[in-house]
Design a protein around this motif. Structure first.
Motif, PDB file in Angstrom:
ATOM      1  N   ILE A  74       0.869  -1.181   0.000  1.00  0.00           N
ATOM      2  CA  ILE A  74       0.000   0.000   0.000  1.00  0.00           C
ATOM      3  C   ILE A  74       0.901   1.224   0.000  1.00  0.00           C
ATOM      4  CG2 ILE A  74      -2.008   1.098   1.032  1.00  0.00           C
ATOM      5  CD1 ILE A  74      -2.396  -1.878   0.310  1.00  0.00           C
TER       6      ILE A  74
ATOM      7  N   ALA B 220      -1.604  -1.004  -4.093  1.00  0.00           N
ATOM      8  CA  ALA B 220      -2.763  -0.153  -3.847  1.00  0.00           C
ATOM      9  C   ALA B 220      -2.184   1.104  -3.199  1.00  0.00           C
ATOM     10  CB  ALA B 220      -3.774  -0.850  -2.945  1.00  0.00           C
TER      11      ALA B 220
ATOM     12  N   ARG C 236      -7.357   3.299  -1.139  1.00  0.00           N
ATOM     13  CA  ARG C 236      -7.831   2.433  -0.054  1.00  0.00           C
ATOM     14  C   ARG C 236      -7.962   3.179   1.264  1.00  0.00           C
ATOM     15  NH1 ARG C 236      -8.444  -2.730  -2.329  1.00  0.00           N
ATOM     16  NH2 ARG C 236      -7.945  -2.370  -4.524  1.00  0.00           N
TER      17      ARG C 236
ATOM     18  N   LEU D  18      -8.778  -3.283   4.253  1.00  0.00           N
ATOM     19  CA  LEU D  18      -8.535  -2.502   3.037  1.00  0.00           C
ATOM     20  C   LEU D  18      -9.129  -3.121   1.773  1.00  0.00           C
ATOM     21  CD1 LEU D  18      -4.769  -1.753   3.759  1.00  0.00           C
ATOM     22  CD2 LEU D  18      -6.723  -0.254   4.202  1.00  0.00           C
ATOM     23  N   SER D  19      -9.706  -4.321   1.904  1.00  0.00           N
ATOM     24  CA  SER D  19     -10.296  -4.995   0.739  1.00  0.00           C
ATOM     25  C   SER D  19      -9.268  -5.172  -0.377  1.00  0.00           C
ATOM     26  CB  SER D  19     -11.516  -4.226   0.223  1.00  0.00           C
ATOM     27  OG  SER D  19     -12.507  -4.128   1.208  1.00  0.00           O
ATOM     28  N   VAL D  20      -8.084  -5.662   0.003  1.00  0.00           N
ATOM     29  CA  VAL D  20      -7.049  -5.925  -0.998  1.00  0.00           C
ATOM     30  C   VAL D  20      -6.816  -7.426  -1.102  1.00  0.00           C
ATOM     31  CG1 VAL D  20      -5.910  -3.716  -0.812  1.00  0.00           C
ATOM     32  CG2 VAL D  20      -5.264  -5.536   0.765  1.00  0.00           C
TER      33      VAL D  20
ATOM     34  N   LYS E 201     -10.099   5.415  -6.436  1.00  0.00           N
ATOM     35  CA  LYS E 201     -10.248   4.175  -5.656  1.00  0.00           C
ATOM     36  C   LYS E 201      -9.067   3.934  -4.710  1.00  0.00           C
ATOM     37  CE  LYS E 201     -14.078   3.559  -7.780  1.00  0.00           C
ATOM     38  NZ  LYS E 201     -15.359   3.929  -7.084  1.00  0.00           N
TER      39      LYS E 201
END
Length: 313
Positions: A53, A92, A120, A311-313, A118
């Protein structure tokens, strides 16, 4: 290993070959400058990191309120978004904001970064402007918007000199002062009641929160004595609602303390690359691996599952 590194910086070309050394007393590894995504990808492969990230170092983009500061933030966020588009499985990013004293600019960038690019979450510094803490009342509209969105905030200590003379050359501001700036920002958020006021913002504190787990009990009693309306237990409870990344902090001593302070669902893997070398990160990672050996569930949570959920990664 599918590690997710929540503390991984973009070093803009403007930082130059000297890294941050001239300003704050730190020797960025020469092999990491000038930074490119490929430099990070090589390190990630060596460290078992699937996804990093990206974020700017704290205090950037620098400069006063104005069009140039807004443009710098927008440029970084679009650059980071392009890197993520080029390597969708590997990167991300946390978006930066213009100077928080620029309320309209900051609110506009939150919308653009989160809705269009988009991102995070949002990367924030511990202080802005004339040493205004991130929790200053002037910044309430920014926090209110982040709370409305239930956003993730990556909070990193600023490169702020202490009141004592410049640190020893073997130390430097990033070594001794930055972690304490992270703690002070967290403490301000708690005692001002703002961590409780904005409960839906999910705040990650860099470097295990600096001295946060060790000084939280001190704040719980002494700040109450100085007029904080929260009880001792409420102050401690609010400190425990932060998330903490492991970057440059993993050791049996610190991880044992963190396990007594919060449960493993609050911990996230981080490296602080490219400010440090792969070899330096490997020492801390080896410590974390050894600490969680025999506890596969906690190990997976800290290394990637918590970040994946947050973080929906």
């Amino acid at each position: 290993m599918d590690r997710i590194d929540v503390h991984h910086h973009i070093f803009p070309a403007s930082i130059g070959k000297a890294g941050l050394s001239e300003k704050v007393g730190w020797r960025t590894p020469a092999e990491n400058l000038p930074w490119t995504p490929e430099i990070s990808l090589k390190a990630m492969s060596e460290l078992g990191v699937k996804t990093a990230i990206l974020s700017l170092p704290a205090g950037l983009p620098a400069g006063p309120v104005g069009p140039e500061n807004r443009e710098a933030a927008r440029h970084f966020n679009e650059y980071a978004a392009q890197i993520c588009a080029d390597y969708p499985e590997r990167f991300a990013f946390f978006a930066c904001l213009p100077n928080l004293l620029d309320e309209p600019g900051a609110l506009a960038e939150i919308s653009y970064a989160l809705d269009i690019l988009k991102a995070r979450g949002i990367a924030m510094s511990s202080s802005y402007g004339e040493a205004l803490d991130a929790s200053d009342d002037k910044f309430d509209p920014v926090w209110e918007e982040l709370n409305r969105r239930a956003a993730v905030v990556f909070l990193h200590g600023n490169q702020t000199p202490s009141s004592t003379p410049y640190p020893h050359p073997f130390l430097g501001i990033p070594v001794t002062e930055v972690p304490n700036e992270t703690f002070k920002a967290a403490a301000h958020l708690v005692v001002a009641g703002k961590k409780r006021r904005w409960p839906d913002v999910k705040i990650i504190l860099a470097h295990l929160g600096g001295s946060t787990p060790f000084l939280a009990p001190r704040i719980a009693v002494l700040s109450k004595h100085m007029g904080c309306p929260l009880s001792h237990d409420e102050i401690m409870e609010d400190f425990k609602t932060f998330y903490f990344d492991l970057s440059l902090s993993s050791h049996e001593t610190t991880l044992t303390a963190m396990r007594a302070f919060v449960d493993d669902s609050r911990l996230l893997f981080g490296t602080d690359f490219p400010a440090v070398s792969t070899e330096m990160v490997q020492w801390y990672t080896k410590n974390a691996d050894a600490f969680y050996a025999g506890d596969q569930d906690s190990y997976e949570k800290v290394m990637y599952k918590n970040a994946r959920t947050l973080l929906s990664v």
